[in-house]
Scaffold this motif. Structure first.
Motif, PDB file in Angstrom:
ATOM      1  N   SER A   1       0.779  -0.981   0.033  1.00 34.11           N
ATOM      2  CA  SER A   1      -0.024   0.067  -0.071  1.00 34.11           C
ATOM      3  C   SER A   1       0.835   1.045  -0.028  1.00 34.11           C
ATOM      4  CB  SER A   1      -0.863  -0.031   1.258  1.00 34.11           C
ATOM      5  OG  SER A   1      -1.856  -0.936   1.073  1.00 34.11           O
ATOM      6  N   LEU A   2       1.873   1.143   0.637  1.00 31.19           N
ATOM      7  CA  LEU A   2       2.920   2.301   0.952  1.00 31.19           C
ATOM      8  C   LEU A   2       3.479   2.583  -0.514  1.00 31.19           C
ATOM      9  CD1 LEU A   2       4.678   2.204   4.263  1.00 31.19           C
ATOM     10  CD2 LEU A   2       3.288   4.053   3.537  1.00 31.19           C
ATOM     11  N   SER A   3       3.820   1.775  -1.130  1.00 27.97           N
ATOM     12  CA  SER A   3       4.739   1.724  -2.485  1.00 27.97           C
ATOM     13  C   SER A   3       3.406   2.547  -3.450  1.00 27.97           C
ATOM     14  CB  SER A   3       5.096   0.391  -2.965  1.00 27.97           C
ATOM     15  OG  SER A   3       3.855  -0.538  -3.402  1.00 27.97           O
ATOM     16  N   ARG A   4       2.082   2.167  -3.385  1.00 30.61           N
ATOM     17  CA  ARG A   4       1.191   2.942  -4.248  1.00 30.61           C
ATOM     18  C   ARG A   4       0.615   4.212  -3.725  1.00 30.61           C
ATOM     19  NH1 ARG A   4      -3.287   0.953  -3.620  1.00 30.61           N
ATOM     20  NH2 ARG A   4      -3.088  -0.688  -2.187  1.00 30.61           N
ATOM     21  N   GLY A   5       1.435   4.826  -2.451  1.00 26.90           N
ATOM     22  CA  GLY A   5       0.828   6.027  -1.900  1.00 26.90           C
ATOM     23  C   GLY A   5      -0.230   6.056  -1.054  1.00 26.90           C
ATOM     24  N   ASP A   6      -0.714   4.823  -0.617  1.00 21.60           N
ATOM     25  CA  ASP A   6      -2.125   4.506   0.072  1.00 21.60           C
ATOM     26  C   ASP A   6      -1.510   4.427   1.532  1.00 21.60           C
ATOM     27  OD1 ASP A   6      -4.356   3.933   1.181  1.00 21.60           O
ATOM     28  OD2 ASP A   6      -4.891   2.123   0.214  1.00 21.60           O
ATOM     29  N   ARG A   7      -1.398   5.618   2.289  1.00 22.83           N
ATOM     30  CA  ARG A   7      -1.084   5.341   3.674  1.00 22.83           C
ATOM     31  C   ARG A   7      -2.318   5.095   4.596  1.00 22.83           C
ATOM     32  NH1 ARG A   7       3.514   8.175   5.502  1.00 22.83           N
ATOM     33  NH2 ARG A   7       4.612   9.342   3.796  1.00 22.83           N
ATOM     34  N   ASP A   8      -3.402   5.221   4.282  1.00 22.49           N
ATOM     35  CA  ASP A   8      -4.610   4.868   4.950  1.00 22.49           C
ATOM     36  C   ASP A   8      -4.740   3.190   5.038  1.00 22.49           C
ATOM     37  OD1 ASP A   8      -5.116   7.439   5.920  1.00 22.49           O
ATOM     38  OD2 ASP A   8      -6.678   7.724   4.262  1.00 22.49           O
ATOM     39  N   GLY A   9      -4.362   2.813   3.631  1.00 27.62           N
ATOM     40  CA  GLY A   9      -4.477   1.423   3.623  1.00 27.62           C
ATOM     41  C   GLY A   9      -3.191   0.746   4.297  1.00 27.62           C
ATOM     42  N   ALA A  10      -2.151   1.132   4.360  1.00 26.54           N
ATOM     43  CA  ALA A  10      -1.046   0.590   5.009  1.00 26.54           C
ATOM     44  C   ALA A  10      -1.310   0.778   6.440  1.00 26.54           C
ATOM     45  CB  ALA A  10       0.110   1.486   4.550  1.00 26.54           C
ATOM     46  N   MET A  11      -1.882   1.743   6.964  1.00 24.13           N
ATOM     47  CA  MET A  11      -2.173   1.913   8.431  1.00 24.13           C
ATOM     48  C   MET A  11      -2.985   0.937   8.675  1.00 24.13           C
ATOM     49  SD  MET A  11      -0.181   4.144  10.019  1.00 24.13           S
ATOM     50  CE  MET A  11      -0.957   4.715  11.504  1.00 24.13           C
ATOM     51  N   ALA A  12      -4.340   0.724   8.110  1.00 23.16           N
ATOM     52  CA  ALA A  12      -5.091  -0.293   8.318  1.00 23.16           C
ATOM     53  C   ALA A  12      -4.409  -1.713   8.693  1.00 23.16           C
ATOM     54  CB  ALA A  12      -6.324  -0.174   7.401  1.00 23.16           C
ATOM     55  N   SER A  13      -3.882  -1.899   7.390  1.00 19.20           N
ATOM     56  CA  SER A  13      -3.054  -3.325   7.534  1.00 19.20           C
ATOM     57  C   SER A  13      -2.221  -3.610   8.868  1.00 19.20           C
ATOM     58  CB  SER A  13      -2.273  -3.727   6.321  1.00 19.20           C
ATOM     59  OG  SER A  13      -2.935  -3.686   5.115  1.00 19.20           O
ATOM     60  N   ILE A  14      -1.468  -2.372   9.056  1.00 23.80           N
ATOM     61  CA  ILE A  14      -0.474  -2.499  10.302  1.00 23.80           C
ATOM     62  C   ILE A  14      -1.215  -2.707  11.573  1.00 23.80           C
ATOM     63  CG2 ILE A  14       1.174  -1.127  11.748  1.00 23.80           C
ATOM     64  CD1 ILE A  14       2.430  -2.390   9.261  1.00 23.80           C
ATOM     65  N   ALA A  15      -2.369  -1.785  11.636  1.00 23.79           N
ATOM     66  CA  ALA A  15      -3.328  -1.824  12.962  1.00 23.79           C
ATOM     67  C   ALA A  15      -3.992  -3.550  13.019  1.00 23.79           C
ATOM     68  CB  ALA A  15      -4.566  -1.118  12.881  1.00 23.79           C
ATOM     69  N   ARG A  16      -4.118  -4.182  12.013  1.00 25.58           N
ATOM     70  CA  ARG A  16      -4.417  -5.449  12.043  1.00 25.58           C
ATOM     71  C   ARG A  16      -3.487  -6.269  12.613  1.00 25.58           C
ATOM     72  NH1 ARG A  16      -6.891  -7.241   6.609  1.00 25.58           N
ATOM     73  NH2 ARG A  16      -6.970  -9.380   7.719  1.00 25.58           N
ATOM     74  N   ALA A  17      -2.284  -6.038  12.061  1.00 22.70           N
ATOM     75  CA  ALA A  17      -1.033  -6.805  12.505  1.00 22.70           C
ATOM     76  C   ALA A  17      -0.728  -6.591  14.097  1.00 22.70           C
ATOM     77  CB  ALA A  17       0.265  -6.358  11.735  1.00 22.70           C
ATOM     78  N   PHE A  18      -0.705  -5.605  14.569  1.00 22.49           N
ATOM     79  CA  PHE A  18      -0.811  -5.383  15.854  1.00 22.49           C
ATOM     80  C   PHE A  18      -1.806  -6.059  16.837  1.00 22.49           C
ATOM     81  CE2 PHE A  18       2.482  -1.932  14.968  1.00 22.49           C
ATOM     82  CZ  PHE A  18       3.379  -2.266  15.989  1.00 22.49           C
ATOM     83  N   ALA A  19      -2.749  -5.990  16.309  1.00 27.63           N
ATOM     84  CA  ALA A  19      -4.105  -6.720  17.073  1.00 27.63           C
ATOM     85  C   ALA A  19      -3.578  -8.249  17.281  1.00 27.63           C
ATOM     86  CB  ALA A  19      -5.125  -6.546  16.378  1.00 27.63           C
ATOM     87  N   ASP A  20      -3.265  -8.793  16.365  1.00 22.93           N
ATOM     88  CA  ASP A  20      -2.785 -10.104  16.118  1.00 22.93           C
ATOM     89  C   ASP A  20      -1.539 -10.422  17.041  1.00 22.93           C
ATOM     90  OD1 ASP A  20      -4.651 -11.916  14.815  1.00 22.93           O
ATOM     91  OD2 ASP A  20      -3.444 -11.361  12.851  1.00 22.93           O
ATOM     92  N   LEU A  21      -0.516  -9.336  17.132  1.00 19.46           N
ATOM     93  CA  LEU A  21       0.747  -9.400  18.095  1.00 19.46           C
ATOM     94  C   LEU A  21       0.256  -9.171  19.321  1.00 19.46           C
ATOM     95  CD1 LEU A  21       3.776  -9.860  17.412  1.00 19.46           C
ATOM     96  CD2 LEU A  21       3.951  -7.306  17.363  1.00 19.46           C
TER      97      LEU A  21
END
Length: 721
Positions: free
Chosen positions: A165-185
């Motif tokens: 997502s970052l490589s496409r400039g989609d910061r919101d999408g990147a943050m959403a994926s990271i938030a899900r990853a931290f929830a699992d962690l």
């Protein structure tokens, strides 16, 4: 199985210890060969995760061959997958692309869903590395959404989706994926994985305080894992693979611009530089033994392999009488590589079995660095972050930072050109330099001065001593030879170099009290060494002397203990392609850097009057591999070493001038400058007088007791100028 579980959960050192215990239970019986091959493959996966990809590849290639030959299809497939991962980590993209799809297909046919998922995630890593982003969502998305998939696989998939997502400039999408990853962690304690997620989130966020907080925590996680690893080699590999977090944090803190943030940037740089060497130095202070397992079979094997390696080194790349380097045969080179790999494996296994913990020595804090500087001293610490070099200038009053305007690649290209001119001038410096050769070298050295020193003019005002902490290729540059258009830097400053500020200003180290030790091994290629030894011992009348056939490796190793000053004049060599083969040529054989590391040194100063004794290979994490590192790690406070091959006669004259100052009670940094300036008067080309540098501590304590014998002449065919 417990070791494998520990590896998957990020408890890397615990996993290595478990694999070693399992290996010992299996023993060396032929019937257990398949089990040992499986263990080696699983252990190699941990090595790759730590950052020791090359070591992992060697182990995995052997394991794959054993498992395939015995029909162990699934273990062999897993080992092949681990081999592909290690090759990707080492940059061997063609082999990865060729093999990965085949492994995924075989795993799918066998119904091994876990391996299919892991292979898909590795295919995503390859796509991120090569810019082939189209397949990332296709492969990582289903894994991220699969509630039945292991949490660790989901977390990795989500991190890759964020990067896409970052490589496409989609910061919101990147943050959403990271938030899900931290929830699992959330309820997992895996600092290695957490640091990766934190770095990715720091890249996503536009809120600067949150970004800095994530980077700070990422660095803490990296340091925490590093501190758990028992092997020095693995601690260096772990840190070297994760420097981006340190670079981003340094840039963020310097961008703030306030004094506190710049001091914090300095602290971060110190955490990223030569940490393993700092650990080794701390051990030399604590006088902790390197090997407490002398009766262990692994230690016995290590001694045998090292003896074989020394014999291989002895015949590889020797210097002939005419001074030209003779390359080793491909067969001998391959045998050396195999033996070096075995030494690394045995050393790591011994550390895993010993149950020791890392010393994890702490770098000096900025306040302590400032407190140890005199008003006329400046410490200049360089650091490459991205495409630029930063220079932090520390005085007793504070820390100031500059981002150098010249791109890092241009600076490094100019260093290569300057070193070419300096080495080119070695022979000319004896025959009588032509003005054109001096001018050619000076042009590049003036450019480097404009790039590296001129931007710091305000910060260096009022100083007469520079402590230079280089970075990367800057380690090869003698700063004494930089020219400001009016004069050389050696004429303006006393200069010392160090791998880090903590090493430059280290305190609390024991200093020897015994008389100087002077070692010399002359031959037809370097006959003036005999004159040099006579001149040096004439200045240090109480010195112990080992010359010619008496200067064996065993005799020197026994004699160096408790010396305040050690002088060694002999042939030296440094080999870029095989740095561990570098060493000193004594009477009976080469003394390689591995054995130098174990010398019982406590010298204030070690002088190596030997060609290329100051050259080093720079590994990630600013870990030096060369003679200097071994001497400092063994307990020497500082060393005077050469950057390039030095003319025999000029080296002898230089050393006479140096020791005349030392014998008069002068401190090493001033003695070196006096010898440099005196040699400059006689031989104008910097190839003659800039070859020798002081590396390590700043050299501000005498290395020899004054003898009152300062007026001697060089004996033999010439007198001191």
């Amino acid at each position: 199985n417990l070791a494998d579980l520990a590896a998957r959960e990020g408890r890397l050192d615990e996993a290595l210890a478990g694999f070693e215990r399992s290996r010992r239970l299996f023993g060396d019986d032929r019937s257990t060969a398949d089990h040992r091959a499986r263990l080696a493959a699983e252990e190699a996966e941990v090595l790759e995760a730590i950052g020791a990809a090359c070591e992992a590849i060697v182990s995995l290639e052997a394991s794959v061959a054993t498992l395939e030959s015995s029909g162990q299809r699934m273990p062999a497939l897993r080992a092949r997958f681990a081999l592909v991962r290690a090759r990707l980590a080492s940059g061997r993209m063609i082999e990865v692309a060729r093999d990965l799809d085949a492994i995924r297909g075989e795993a799918d046919a066998l119904g091994e869903r876990q391996l299919v998922r892991r292979a898909s995630l590795l295919r995503v890593e390859l796509a991120l590395a090569t810019g082939d982003l189209a397949v990332i969502a296709e492969l990582a998305g289903p894994i991220a959404d699969d509630s039945a998939a292991p949490r660790l696989d989901r977390i990795v998939a989500l991190r890759h989706l964020a990067e896409e997502s970052l490589s496409r400039g989609d910061r919101d999408g990147a943050m959403a994926s990271i938030a899900r990853a931290f929830a699992d962690l959330a309820d997992l304690d895996i600092p290695a994985l957490e640091s990766d997620l934190l770095l990715t989130r720091a890249t996503c966020t536009a809120d600067e305080p949150s970004r800095v907080a994530d980077l700070e925590k990422a660095v803490e996680c990296i340091d925490r894992t590093r501190g758990s690893l028992r092997s020095e080699r693995l601690r260096a590999a772990w840190l070297g693979r994760r420097l981006r977090a340190y670079e981003e944090l340094v840039l963020a803190r310097i961008a703030r611009g306030d004094a506190a943030s710049i001091e914090q940037a300095l602290a971060t740089i110190e955490r990223a530089k030569s940490r393993t060497l700092l650990d080794l130095m701390q051990r030399s202070i604590d006088a902790r033994p390197r090997h407490a397992w002398s009766s262990d079979p692994l230690s016995d094997e290590l001694a045998r392999v090292r003896a074989r390696l020394n014999a291989l080194y002895a015949g590889w790349g020797d210097t002939t009488v005419d001074g030209e380097r003779r390359a080793g045969s491909p067969r001998r080179t391959a045998a050396i590589a195999e033996a070096e790999s075995r030494v690394a494996e045995l050393t790591r296994r011994i550390a895993a079995a010993a149950g020791e913990t890392s010393l994890h020595a702490e770098p000096l804090r900025p306040a302590a660095i400032r407190a140890r500087l005199a008003p006329s001293e400046r410490l200049v610490e360089y650091f490459r972050a991205g495409d630029s070099y930063l220079a932090l200038v520390v005085s007793c009053e504070g820390v100031r930072a500059r981002r150098l305007a010249t791109p890092a690649a241009s600076i490094e290209d100019e260093i290569r050109k300057a070193l070419f001119q300096l080495r080119r001038g070695v022979r000319a410096s004896v025959r009588g330099e032509s003005d054109s050769l001096v001018d050619a070298a000076r042009r590049h050295l003036e450019r480097l001065h404009r790039m590296l020193i001129e931007p710091l003019a305000e910060e260096l005002a009022g100083a007469d001593r520079l402590l230079v902490v280089p970075h990367g290729p800057l380690h090869a540059l003698p700063f004494t030879a930089l020219h400001d258009g009016r004069g050389w830097l050696a004429e303006r400053f006393e200069i010392a170099h160090a791998p880090s500020a903590s090493l430059a200003l280290a305190a609390g180290r024991r200093t020897g009290s015994a008389p100087p030790l002077v070692v010399g091994v002359a031959d037809r290629a370097a006959p003036s060494i005999a004159d040099e030894i006579t001149a040096v011992t004439g200045l240090h009348r109480d010195a112990t002397t080992l010359v010619a056939g008496d200067a064996t490796v065993a005799a020197v190793c026994d004699a160096v203990a408790d010396r305040r000053l050690v002088h060694v004049a002999c042939h030296g060599r440094f080999t870029d392609s095989m740095p561990d083969a570098s060493g000193l040529r004594l009477a009976d054989r080469w003394l390689p850097i591995r054995e130098l590391l174990e010398l019982p040194l406590s010298a204030e100063l070690v002088v190596l009057s030997a060609c290329e004794s100051g050259r080093s290979e720079i590994e990630p994490g600013e870990e030096l591999v060369g003679l200097v590192r071994s001497l400092l790690a063994a307990g020497a406070h500082a060393a005077i070493v050469s950057h390039w091959p030095v003319n025999d006669r000029i080296a002898t004259e230089f050393m006479f001038r140096l020791h005349r100052e030392l014998a008069g009670g002068e401190v090493p940094i001033r003695a070196l400058r006096a010898a440099t300036l005196a040699t400059m008067d006689r031989y104008p080309h910097p190839a003659a007088w800039a070859a020798f540098s002081l590396v390590g501590s700043r050299g501000d304590r005498p290395a020899a007791a004054p003898t009152g014998n300062f007026a001697g002449n060089l004996v033999g065919k010439r007198n001191a100028p």
